[in-house]
Design an enzyme around this catalytic site. Sequence first.
Site, short mmCIF file in Angstrom:
data_model
loop_
_atom_site.label_atom_id
_atom_site.label_comp_id
_atom_site.label_asym_id
_atom_site.label_seq_id
_atom_site.Cartn_x
_atom_site.Cartn_y
_atom_site.Cartn_z
N ASP A 105 0.86 -1.17 0.00
CA ASP A 105 0.00 0.00 0.00
C ASP A 105 0.91 1.23 0.00
O ASP A 105 2.10 1.14 0.33
CB ASP A 105 -0.89 -0.04 1.24
CG ASP A 105 -1.64 1.25 1.47
OD1 ASP A 105 -2.39 1.68 0.57
OD2 ASP A 105 -1.45 1.85 2.55
N ASP A 132 -0.15 5.18 0.87
CA ASP A 132 -0.40 6.13 1.96
C ASP A 132 -0.50 5.41 3.30
O ASP A 132 -1.29 4.47 3.44
CB ASP A 132 -1.71 6.89 1.72
CG ASP A 132 -1.69 7.75 0.47
OD1 ASP A 132 -1.18 7.27 -0.56
OD2 ASP A 132 -2.18 8.88 0.52
N ASP A 160 -1.37 -0.74 5.97
CA ASP A 160 -1.55 -0.16 7.30
C ASP A 160 -3.00 -0.05 7.73
O ASP A 160 -3.28 0.52 8.79
CB ASP A 160 -0.95 1.25 7.32
CG ASP A 160 -1.81 2.25 6.56
OD1 ASP A 160 -2.33 3.20 7.19
OD2 ASP A 160 -1.99 2.08 5.35
#
Length: 217
Positions: free
Chosen positions: A6, A8, A170
């Site tokens: 991922d 961001d 995250d």
Amino acid sequence: MLIIFDLDGTLINTIDDLGQACNHALSACGYPTHQIEDYPRLVGNGINKLIERALPQEHRNEETVMQLRAFFVPYYDEHNCDLTHPYDGIPELLAALKAAGNTLAVASNKYQAATEKIVAQLFPDMFDVVLGERENVARKPDPQIVYDIVEAMRRLGNEVTDKEILYIGDSLVDAETAKAAKLPFVACTWGFCTREQLLTAQANHMVDHPLEILRII
């Protein structure tokens, strides 16, 4: 191994630039803005969803979202690397993974042009495939972006099986994406979700610093 990251909240901290761009769009259209520290709870599902969540409840409709997006995108295109930066340890992690012969990819819900620009600027020549939000392609947690990355790798001559792919993110969106694609998931605690939220994700691994990932590979 193919390692899908991922963007961001996993590789880079984008909250300041995203918040500034969203506040610019809100202000331009006459809506109240938010404190930057409020934005981590608003991100994770693409720009349109960010704008929708930032709007007052009674104005959350497609027409208003698109009105604000017209202000958001040009501003963000110009300013998306003003304050955005890799998390501590990420450059060293990526260099070590590449040196060990792994293939790296990005799977983001950020629109494609911004995803490509930011990755090229902050991580030149590091990623083999970089995919973001694209027209007529479902966003994460739909697993289509994973399938598209695998297909792109095959076109590059790199055949991979499910047992040779690791997904790192995250957020609960990332956890759901990995689950939908039947991939092992590494949860990063330094991003936009709290550790308590990530504990509900049933990740295969949870790491508190990027270099801990090297012990997993």
